[in-house]
Each structure stands twice: as C-alpha cells, then as structure tokens.
Design a protein around this motif. Structure first.
Motif: not given
Length: 562
Positions: A73-81, A99-113
């Motif tokens: 399961r992917c718990e991280m997110y590659c910003k460049q890719c 630049n590797i991001l936590q998937m939870t942070n990406v999820y929260k940001a996208r959720k807010e969007e």
C-alpha cells in the motif's frame, strides 16, 4: 419487514444475517458481528483488512495499492512524479532526491481543496446555473406571447389589407354596375326610337294601301308620303365596353408593399451572465414560488347553496364567491360564514349561461336566450355586447381586462371564441391551420379560461376534450382525458380554471373528479375528495380550488397545493 407497516429493523451482520452488527471492514465496506470477523479475514487473505468498530466506520484511511508492488500500500507520495509510492518504491532508489510527502498530508490538502470546490459549487456555481436555467425558461415562456404578438400583428395587417382590397373591389364593381346601367339605358332609348319609327312606317303603309283602293283623283294629288324621312336610317349606337386591366406584379414587389419580416438573429454573449451567490437567509425566496401538488388534497369548507341544480362558481376574492344555478338569480356567498351576501337577478329574467369576475371585480354573465353579455356594476346591469345570429355561452376575463366569449350560431352549426375589448371584437378563433373547426358544433356546455402563459383553454363537453390554443389562436394541444379514470367512464369536461403554476384544472362530471394537467397538456393527477358530479370550477389567489357540485348543490373548497 415492510417499512410502511412496521418499525425500522436494527442492522444485521452481512455474513450471518442474524446477529446485530458490531464491527465494520473499511477495506471491503462490510458490516460484521464480532463472531464473523475472523471468517471474513480468512475468506479474503489477499487483502489488508481494516476492522473498526461500527460507529467508527469509514474513519480509517484506505491507502492505494502500489502500481509497481502489488502487495504493498502507498503511504507516501512523490511530488516530482505525482504518484503514490510505497516503501518498496523508496527502497528501489527510483525516487532518490525527490520530494516525498506523507500520504495523509496529501489527503488532507486535497480534502480541503475538494471542500472548497464543493463550497464554491454550492454557493456560486450551482445557483448561477439555476438562475441561467430559470432565465432561459422565462424567455421560453415569453416566446408564445412575443411570437403570438408578431403573428397577430401580421394577421391584423393582412386583415387591414383585405378590408382595403374589399373596399376597392366594391368601388370598382359599383362603377361597373353604373356603366352597365348607363349602357343599358342608351340602348333602351335607342330601341324605343326604332320601335316608334317601325310603328310610323306601318301606319304609312296602311294609309297608302287604303288610298290605292279609292278612285278619288283629288285625294291622290293631295297625298304625300314620308318615305324620304324613312329612307334616312337612324344612327347606330356604338359603345366601347370598359375592361379591367390587372396590375402585373412579382411576389417580391408584393412583399415590399405588404411589409418585411426581419430574419431571426441568434447570438451568444460570453459576458451575458455573471456568477451568482447563494443567499443563505431563509427569507431569500422567489417572487413566484413553486408549489408542489399535495399527495392527498383536503376539503377545507363546504357550503350549501339551496339551488335545485348548481352549475357555476366564480371567485370575487379569497373570502367571497359568486354562484349561479338553474334560476335567474346569481348569489354572492361569504366563504367563512356560508351565507348569502348579495343577490342579482338577470335583466331578462332568464337563466344565465355562465358567470365570471372581471379583473376590476365586477360580475359578468352571458344570456344566450337574448344573445347578450352583461356586466353588473354597483348592482346595475350594463349590456356590453348584443349579438345577431350568434348566442354566447362560456365567458372569462383576461389578464388585460378584456373578455373571452364562446359563441355558437343560431343554426348550431358553428362555434367560435371571440376576444372582446369592451364591445369591440378584437380576435376570432374558430379554425385550425388546416381550416378544420377547433370546437364542436351545437348548443352544448363549453367553458373557457385564460392561463398564466396567455393560452386560451376551452372545455368542450360534446367533443369530450379540453382544447388549448395560444394567444394568436394557434392550436397547441387537445386533452382527451387520462385512464384509468376513478369511475372508468368516458371523459366529460365541464368547468375549467387555472392556477398560479399554470396548471389547467377541469371538472369531469362522469367520473366525479377534477383532472389536473400542466400547461403542455400532460396529466398530473386527479382530485376526487368525495365530489358529487362536479360542474363549475374556480381558484382563488391562494390556489384554493372551489368546486360547484351539480347533484348535491354544494360548493367545496379544496386545498391541493402545498
């Protein structure tokens, strides 16, 4: 269990279907009891199950499966890719330096969007599109009136031309008759002169012949004939007959003389609409609120009228109604008190054919016996229209304050609707585009009303149809009933009225009900409410329906809209 006849059942386990649900698998979206959790996990070992208490379902984030490492399961997110990655992806070194991001942070940001986008959709975009749709619909509603006005203007101009041409034809044919009479008189005088000479010649012959029989020389010497006068023949009367020279014209010339119709221009304005913002206050509402039909219409009031037979009802206000039965007296009733406030007797003493209330609040009634349409003002009856060869029946007042009257001919072979402004005939509606009669013939019950979109609606009992034409008199549709009717009898429309939603309501006496159709003729529902041979109909400004019941001589006030 039947949800309409029983209380709501508790939620059961999706596996055993007996035990009350206690747990939930956020991965598989399955409800489980505690005893079935193990069985569920064993059945789908290939999945990583997220088992939570039922109250906390959908609280566990479900990470996406890695595209490159299927069991991870992917718990991280590659910003460049711009892709989700798993721990194996990071270990492979393919994302080194990214630049590797936590998937939870990406999820929260996208959720807010998404939440912001939903808010924009709800508060701005959605109401804007609603406004646009309403604007287009309103403009569509105006089309019938605007194009009807255009057609009416062209038709009126054509009628003006016809009148001018008819007058010109009358003048020319009158001139022809005068010339013919003058020519005839000249020939008559001439033949009179010839006949006189013929008589004189005959007398001359008789006298000469008689003289030859005598031997008296002196008479011979004295006798002189007029033969020299008769040798001079009379002049011949010649005449050059008049002839009609037709003016030759091309269709283009005629169009120029009659008038041109400009072409339709359709354009798109990119800046025609601006974004609207939803008004959240409860007071913000439409000036013309949409009202829904009640599932069960309800009777509010019943009034006994005392007529032997009860036919028509017309609303003067939300508190008062005019009624008429099988006698010459029209009664004004208080709805709340159920008592008679005023009575008016027809001028002729005959039974009125129909009643209506004008825009200014005056009572109008038709009298088909004496061929009149009458208005009651301050208890005084004024004769507005007196007809010849035609008899009035149904009548209604238009939104402009004019009158629409149904007329049938004395020989009962024709029926038409006439639009009057005062006593002036503005428009006649009788035939469709193929020249066929719009309405049945004969002395039958026919009633009329104008819809909010200015359509003219006629209930034709003989044709067993509601006939609807637009403002220009063009047929829009015929409504011939809806099956199965409450009593499964043939449709027999009598009284007719409309409401604020442009619904058309007509009484169906055969089936003891009222039909409601929309402005385009689509059936919506029946109103029965224990009606007993409904005849006349009207609605007040609150969209309450009043029904005149012929058989039990009662008025029913019915609420059928929310």
């Amino acid at each position: 269990m039947d949800p309409h006849t029983s209380a709501q059942d508790v939620m059961r386990c999706d596996l055993c279907e007996t035990t009350v649900v206690q747990m939930h698998c956020d991965t598989c979206l399955v409800n489980l009891c505690k005893a079935c959790v193990g069985e569920h996990m064993i059945s789908y070992e290939s999945k990583k199950h997220e088992i939570v208490r039922f109250q906390l379902r959908k609280s566990t984030l479900i990470y996406p499966v890695c595209k490159f490492h299927k069991k991870e399961r992917c718990e991280m997110y590659c910003k460049q890719c711009a892709i989700p990655i798993c721990s194996a992806c990071i270990a492979s070194g393919n994302h080194s330096g990214h630049n590797i991001l936590q998937m939870t942070n990406v999820y929260k940001a996208r959720k807010e969007e998404i939440e912001k986008e939903i808010d924009e959709l709800e508060q701005n975009i959605y109401p804007t599109y609603q406004y646009i749709a309403s604007d287009v619909q309103n403009r569509m509603s105006q089309l019938e009136k605007e194009y009807g006005d255009l057609s009416t203007a062209i038709t009126k101009h054509g009628e003006d031309w016809h009148r001018e041409i008819d007058e010109l034809v009358r003048k020319l044919t009158t001139e022809v008759e005068k010339m013919k009479a003058e020519h005839h008189e000249a020939l008559k005088s001439h033949i009179h002169e010839i006949n006189q000479r013929i008589a004189n010649i005959y007398n001359e012959i008789q006298a000469s012949t008689k003289l030859l029989e005598l031997n008296d020389i002196s008479l011979f010497l004295e006798f002189n004939t007029n033969i020299h006068e008769f040798r001079k023949l009379p002049p011949k009367v010649n005449a050059t007959l008049p002839h009609f020279t037709r003016t030759q014209y091309q269709q283009e010339q005629l169009i120029k003389l009659f008038g041109n119709l400009s072409s339709l221009s359709l354009t798109s304005d990119k800046h025609g609409y601006s974004m609207k913002t939803m008004q959240k206050s409860p007071e913000a509402g439409s000036s013309s609120p949409v009202k829904q039909l009640l599932d069960q219409p309800e009777t509010i009031t019943t009034i006994n009228t005392g007529y032997e037979e009860f036919y028509n009802v017309a609303c003067l206000s939300n508190e008062e109604i005019w009624t008429r039965g099988n006698d010459s007296t029209m009664k004004l009733y208080s709805i709340n008190q159920g008592s008679v406030l005023k009575s008016i007797t027809t001028k002729s003493g005959y039974i009125p054919s129909d009643i209506a209330v004008t825009k200014s609040g005056d009572l109008v009634y038709t009298d088909d016996v004496v061929r009149t349409v009458n208005i009651v003002k301050n208890k005084k009856i004024e004769e507005v229209i007196r007809l010849q060869n035609w008899r009035p029946w149904g009548v209604c007042s238009t939104s402009s304050g004019d009158l629409l009257v149904i007329l049938y001919s004395d020989d009962e072979k024709q029926t038409k609707v006439v639009h009057y402004s005062g006593s002036t005939e503005k428009q006649t509606i009788q035939f469709d585009d193929q020249g066929k009669p719009l309405y049945s013939s004969g002395c039958y019950y026919r009633y009329i009303t104008e819809n909010r979109n200015l359509d003219i609606c006629v209930s034709d009992s003989r044709a067993k149809a509601v006939v609807v034409v637009n403002q220009a008199g063009k047929l829009r549709f015929r409504y011939t009933g809806h099956t199965p009717a409450p009593k499964i009898k043939s449709f027999y429309p009598l009284g007719i009225t409309t409401d604020s939603q442009s619904h058309i309501l007509t009484a169906d006496s055969n089936n003891d009900c009222v039909h409601i159709i929309d402005q385009d003729g689509q059936f919506l529902r029946y109103i029965d409410c224990g009606l007993n041979y409904p005849w006349g109909l009207c609605t007040d400004t609150n969209d309450n329906l009043f029904v005149a019941q012929w058989r039990n001589r009662q008025v029913k006030k019915i609420k059928y809209l929310q």
